[in-house]
Design a protein around this motif. Structure first.
Motif, PDB file in Angstrom:
ATOM      1  N   PHE A  24     -15.076   1.166   1.414  1.00 51.31           N
ATOM      2  CA  PHE A  24     -13.775   1.790   1.232  1.00 51.31           C
ATOM      3  C   PHE A  24     -13.730   2.703   0.015  1.00 51.31           C
ATOM      4  N   MET A  25     -14.245   2.222  -1.141  1.00 51.27           N
ATOM      5  CA  MET A  25     -14.088   3.022  -2.359  1.00 51.27           C
ATOM      6  C   MET A  25     -15.354   3.257  -3.161  1.00 51.27           C
ATOM      7  N   GLY A  26     -16.505   2.838  -2.644  1.00 55.14           N
ATOM      8  CA  GLY A  26     -17.750   3.086  -3.371  1.00 55.14           C
ATOM      9  C   GLY A  26     -17.951   2.092  -4.496  1.00 55.14           C
ATOM     10  N   ASN A  27     -18.607   2.535  -5.555  1.00 53.66           N
ATOM     11  CA  ASN A  27     -18.904   1.694  -6.718  1.00 53.66           C
ATOM     12  C   ASN A  27     -18.227   2.299  -7.950  1.00 53.66           C
ATOM     13  N   PRO A  28     -16.979   1.927  -8.212  1.00 57.02           N
ATOM     14  CA  PRO A  28     -16.230   2.567  -9.294  1.00 57.02           C
ATOM     15  C   PRO A  28     -16.731   2.194 -10.681  1.00 57.02           C
ATOM     16  N   ALA A  29     -16.493   3.093 -11.606  1.00 55.42           N
ATOM     17  CA  ALA A  29     -16.882   2.893 -13.000  1.00 55.42           C
ATOM     18  C   ALA A  29     -16.045   1.780 -13.632  1.00 55.42           C
ATOM     19  N   VAL A  30     -16.630   1.094 -14.589  1.00 52.39           N
ATOM     20  CA  VAL A  30     -15.872   0.148 -15.402  1.00 52.39           C
ATOM     21  C   VAL A  30     -14.774   0.954 -16.099  1.00 52.39           C
ATOM     22  N   GLY A  31     -13.565   0.455 -16.038  1.00 52.04           N
ATOM     23  CA  GLY A  31     -12.438   1.174 -16.621  1.00 52.04           C
ATOM     24  C   GLY A  31     -11.789   2.159 -15.651  1.00 52.04           C
ATOM     25  N   PHE A  32     -12.019   1.985 -14.342  1.00 51.40           N
ATOM     26  CA  PHE A  32     -11.394   2.896 -13.378  1.00 51.40           C
ATOM     27  C   PHE A  32      -9.891   2.653 -13.304  1.00 51.40           C
ATOM     28  N   HIS A  33      -9.186   3.646 -12.782  1.00 57.94           N
ATOM     29  CA  HIS A  33      -7.741   3.520 -12.555  1.00 57.94           C
ATOM     30  C   HIS A  33      -7.458   3.909 -11.115  1.00 57.94           C
ATOM     31  N   ALA A  34      -6.863   2.990 -10.377  1.00 57.03           N
ATOM     32  CA  ALA A  34      -6.464   3.240  -8.995  1.00 57.03           C
ATOM     33  C   ALA A  34      -4.949   3.158  -8.901  1.00 57.03           C
ATOM     34  N   ILE A  35      -4.387   4.035  -8.077  1.00 59.29           N
ATOM     35  CA  ILE A  35      -2.961   3.994  -7.795  1.00 59.29           C
ATOM     36  C   ILE A  35      -2.774   3.678  -6.329  1.00 59.29           C
ATOM     37  N   VAL A  36      -1.856   2.763  -6.045  1.00 60.35           N
ATOM     38  CA  VAL A  36      -1.523   2.346  -4.680  1.00 60.35           C
ATOM     39  C   VAL A  36      -0.070   2.747  -4.436  1.00 60.35           C
ATOM     40  N   PHE A  37       0.173   3.453  -3.318  1.00 65.43           N
ATOM     41  CA  PHE A  37       1.547   3.825  -3.017  1.00 65.43           C
ATOM     42  C   PHE A  37       1.778   3.857  -1.516  1.00 65.43           C
ATOM     43  N   GLY A  38       3.034   3.886  -1.128  1.00 61.61           N
ATOM     44  CA  GLY A  38       3.417   3.940   0.273  1.00 61.61           C
ATOM     45  C   GLY A  38       4.861   3.516   0.424  1.00 61.61           C
ATOM     46  N   LEU A  39       5.377   3.680   1.624  1.00 60.50           N
ATOM     47  CA  LEU A  39       6.766   3.326   1.895  1.00 60.50           C
ATOM     48  C   LEU A  39       6.975   1.814   1.754  1.00 60.50           C
ATOM     49  N   PRO A  40       8.209   1.386   1.505  1.00 59.24           N
ATOM     50  CA  PRO A  40       8.490  -0.041   1.375  1.00 59.24           C
ATOM     51  C   PRO A  40       8.059  -0.826   2.612  1.00 59.24           C
ATOM     52  N   LYS A  41       7.573  -2.033   2.376  1.00 59.97           N
ATOM     53  CA  LYS A  41       7.178  -3.004   3.411  1.00 59.97           C
ATOM     54  C   LYS A  41       5.970  -2.555   4.224  1.00 59.97           C
ATOM     55  N   GLY A  42       5.179  -1.618   3.682  1.00 56.82           N
ATOM     56  CA  GLY A  42       3.997  -1.140   4.399  1.00 56.82           C
ATOM     57  C   GLY A  42       2.733  -1.927   4.094  1.00 56.82           C
ATOM     58  N   GLY A  43       2.741  -2.722   3.001  1.00 58.65           N
ATOM     59  CA  GLY A  43       1.581  -3.528   2.665  1.00 58.65           C
ATOM     60  C   GLY A  43       0.977  -3.255   1.299  1.00 58.65           C
ATOM     61  N   LYS A  44       1.662  -2.519   0.428  1.00 58.91           N
ATOM     62  CA  LYS A  44       1.116  -2.194  -0.900  1.00 58.91           C
ATOM     63  C   LYS A  44       0.778  -3.446  -1.704  1.00 58.91           C
ATOM     64  N   SER A  45       1.726  -4.353  -1.813  1.00 52.86           N
ATOM     65  CA  SER A  45       1.513  -5.554  -2.619  1.00 52.86           C
ATOM     66  C   SER A  45       0.496  -6.486  -1.977  1.00 52.86           C
ATOM     67  N   ILE A  46       0.511  -6.584  -0.673  1.00 43.97           N
ATOM     68  CA  ILE A  46      -0.471  -7.454  -0.003  1.00 43.97           C
ATOM     69  C   ILE A  46      -1.875  -6.893  -0.176  1.00 43.97           C
ATOM     70  N   TRP A  47      -2.061  -5.574   0.007  1.00 44.73           N
ATOM     71  CA  TRP A  47      -3.378  -4.985  -0.214  1.00 44.73           C
ATOM     72  C   TRP A  47      -3.810  -5.214  -1.669  1.00 44.73           C
ATOM     73  N   SER A  48      -2.891  -4.998  -2.597  1.00 45.40           N
ATOM     74  CA  SER A  48      -3.204  -5.180  -4.019  1.00 45.40           C
ATOM     75  C   SER A  48      -3.576  -6.630  -4.314  1.00 45.40           C
ATOM     76  N   MET A  49      -2.872  -7.571  -3.719  1.00 48.91           N
ATOM     77  CA  MET A  49      -3.169  -8.993  -3.901  1.00 48.91           C
ATOM     78  C   MET A  49      -4.564  -9.327  -3.355  1.00 48.91           C
ATOM     79  N   GLN A  50      -4.895  -8.790  -2.184  1.00 46.63           N
ATOM     80  CA  GLN A  50      -6.223  -9.012  -1.598  1.00 46.63           C
ATOM     81  C   GLN A  50      -7.314  -8.441  -2.503  1.00 46.63           C
ATOM     82  N   PHE A  51      -7.096  -7.244  -3.021  1.00 41.27           N
ATOM     83  CA  PHE A  51      -8.075  -6.599  -3.883  1.00 41.27           C
ATOM     84  C   PHE A  51      -8.214  -7.368  -5.198  1.00 41.27           C
TER      85      PHE A  51
END
Length: 192
Positions: A24-51
């Motif tokens: 999905f995202m390769g091998n990110p550098a230590v200290g990476f910054h990812a932003i997660v966004f989307g419409l309400p109730k689409g799964g942002k928090s669940i995806w973030s919790m899984q990650f």
């Protein structure tokens, strides 16, 4: 620096390998910054919790700041349903820059869900990253009705990975891997 030196330059990174996050995202550098966004109730928090659970199980100490949801029944349900790590995955209910800044020391990964509810400005986010260069940040952004970031687009310009959640599908664009997709609401099979 010479071209050859740059080509041979190595950097500290997380080797996600060939698993679903590596694809999905390769091998990110230590200290990476990812932003997660989307419409309400689409799964942002669940995806973030899984990650967060994945990172805690494989790479280090994780702090998930549930500033928007707080410590309510819904967060308990998500933890029970979508996480397995009980040692390296911790939760905080912090809001505001100072409270967050004072409680993230010692974590390899910090999730802030959401930047908007915590009222973290672009400048404050950049300062958190500068004060904690070996900490990777995964931050959730609220969106407007038409699905665009709420507030400044600088958040997107200043991050390494953008994950947009659309109807339960995570769509990634980033520095470490070509664009990719993954399902949000599927669970990993536990191997016995």
């Amino acid at each position: 620096m010479a071209k050859d030196e740059l080509e041979n330059l190595d950097y500290a990174k997380y080797i996600f390998g060939d698993d679903k996050y590596g694809q999905f995202m390769g091998n990110p550098a230590v200290g990476f910054h990812a932003i997660v966004f989307g419409l309400p109730k689409g799964g942002k928090s669940i995806w973030s919790m899984q990650f967060a659970d994945y990172l805690a199980n494989h790479f280090g100490n994780v702090l998930y700041i549930a500033s928007e949801e707080g410590f309510k029944g819904t967060i308990k349900q998500k933890i029970t349903e979508w996480t397995t790590n009980r040692d390296k995955l911790k939760f905080g209910n912090f809001t505001g820059y100072d409270e967050i800044k004072n409680n993230i020391n010692g974590y390899d990964f910090v999730f802030i869900d959401s930047l908007d509810f915590a009222k973290i400005s672009v400048e404050e986010m950049e300062e958190l990253k500068a004060l904690n260069p070996n900490t990777s940040f995964i931050t959730v952004k609220q969106v407007t009705k038409d699905g665009k970031f709420r507030g400044s687009q600088e958040y997107a310009h200043n991050c390494d990975i953008i994950v947009e959640i659309i109807d339960g599908i995570a769509n990634q664009k980033g520095r470490y891997n070509p664009a990719a997709q993954m399902e949000v609401f599927t669970k990993e099979e536990v191997q016995q």
